[in-house]
Design an enzyme around this catalytic site. Sequence first.
Site, PDB file in Angstrom:
ATOM      1  N   LEU A 167      71.627  74.946  10.493  1.00 25.25           N
ATOM      2  CA  LEU A 167      70.454  74.134  10.186  1.00 25.25           C
ATOM      3  C   LEU A 167      70.371  73.986   8.680  1.00 25.25           C
ATOM      4  CD1 LEU A 167      67.694  75.613  12.511  1.00 25.25           C
ATOM      5  CD2 LEU A 167      68.827  73.383  12.677  1.00 25.25           C
ATOM      6  N   LEU A 168      70.063  72.795   8.207  1.00 24.29           N
ATOM      7  CA  LEU A 168      70.024  72.568   6.763  1.00 24.29           C
ATOM      8  C   LEU A 168      68.599  72.762   6.240  1.00 24.29           C
ATOM      9  CD1 LEU A 168      72.272  69.394   6.454  1.00 24.29           C
ATOM     10  CD2 LEU A 168      72.923  71.811   6.369  1.00 24.29           C
ATOM     11  N   ARG A 211      69.390  80.944   3.054  1.00 26.13           N
ATOM     12  CA  ARG A 211      70.091  79.726   3.476  1.00 26.13           C
ATOM     13  C   ARG A 211      70.265  78.740   2.326  1.00 26.13           C
ATOM     14  NH1 ARG A 211      67.984  76.535   7.966  1.00 26.13           N
ATOM     15  NH2 ARG A 211      65.910  77.371   7.624  1.00 26.13           N
ATOM     16  N   THR A 213      85.826  61.151  23.010  1.00 24.97           N
ATOM     17  CA  THR A 213      86.718  60.026  22.723  1.00 24.97           C
ATOM     18  C   THR A 213      85.968  58.937  21.946  1.00 24.97           C
ATOM     19  OG1 THR A 213      87.848  60.484  24.789  1.00 24.97           O
ATOM     20  CG2 THR A 213      88.239  58.331  23.834  1.00 24.97           C
ATOM     21  N   GLN A 214      84.731  58.709  22.343  1.00 24.00           N
ATOM     22  CA  GLN A 214      83.915  57.699  21.654  1.00 24.00           C
ATOM     23  C   GLN A 214      83.479  58.191  20.272  1.00 24.00           C
ATOM     24  OE1 GLN A 214      83.404  54.542  22.800  1.00 24.00           O
ATOM     25  NE2 GLN A 214      84.889  55.256  24.309  1.00 24.00           N
ATOM     26  N   GLU A 215      83.189  59.482  20.156  1.00 25.11           N
ATOM     27  CA  GLU A 215      82.814  60.024  18.845  1.00 25.11           C
ATOM     28  C   GLU A 215      83.907  59.732  17.821  1.00 25.11           C
ATOM     29  OE1 GLU A 215      81.312  64.059  18.617  1.00 25.11           O
ATOM     30  OE2 GLU A 215      80.701  64.012  20.709  1.00 25.11           O
ATOM     31  N   THR A 223      68.188  63.722   7.651  1.00 21.63           N
ATOM     32  CA  THR A 223      66.912  63.957   6.976  1.00 21.63           C
ATOM     33  C   THR A 223      66.527  65.417   7.214  1.00 21.63           C
ATOM     34  OG1 THR A 223      65.691  63.267   8.935  1.00 21.63           O
ATOM     35  CG2 THR A 223      66.162  61.557   7.282  1.00 21.63           C
ATOM     36  N   HIS A 239      76.128  63.291  16.430  1.00 18.82           N
ATOM     37  CA  HIS A 239      75.440  64.099  17.443  1.00 18.82           C
ATOM     38  C   HIS A 239      75.835  63.589  18.826  1.00 18.82           C
ATOM     39  CE1 HIS A 239      72.382  66.625  19.213  1.00 18.82           C
ATOM     40  NE2 HIS A 239      72.020  65.592  19.948  1.00 18.82           N
TER      41      HIS A 239
END
Length: 208
Positions: free
Chosen positions: A98-99, A71, A178-180, A147, A115
């Site tokens: 996933l980072l 990764r 819509t809010q995002e 983080t 998110h």
Amino acid sequence: MTAMTKRPIGILISGRGSNMGALIAACAAPDYPARIAIVISNNPDAPGLETARAAGLATKAIDHRTFGRERAAHERVIDAALRDAGVEVVCLAGYMRLLTPFLTQAWAGRMLNIHPSLLPSFPGLHTHERALQAGVRLHGCTVHLVTEVMDEGPIIGQAAVPVLSGDTPDSLAARILTQEHLLYPAALRRVLRPGTHPEATADALLCV
Ligand code: GRF
């Protein structure tokens, strides 16, 4: 009048890319403080890549499958592409990997994620189903600094919507999306405010 200096950002996507689309639209405004230097997808078939190309943006598909379990090796290639493009701030927009600490540390304080929940409630997947199951009356979305811990990190802004009787996961998702699309450009603008260190923005909550 001098033209506003637009800061170069990079966007990481995996799929549809509607939040990326909202950022593209915001960046088109002359007074918006960012321009998109590159869009990168780990999924070569992401529909968002086509949207980005159609908007005339530089794109790169960096397929994680080529790297097997390595990764961090995948992330090193992403990191190099971001730096080659001169990126200053990275926006994760439906980036479904996933980072590792390699990428989160390399971009600490300069990487945002959106998110679909009011964090710290409902980190992870299937947030709308889980919100309905929990019976919460408010649900929403969050833009936060990335983080090492998934869906954690200082909150830049949130938007809340009511949960209505008869809501399904899909109807709730649509109301929140819509809010995002309003929240992400507004939160990025706040992070890029001249003289503001990104970490220093986390004490200011933004509700759209
Ligand atoms: C959005 O709901 C976002 O909050 C989450 O993944 C979804 C991506 O949608 N991280 P899109 O690709 O931006 O349309």
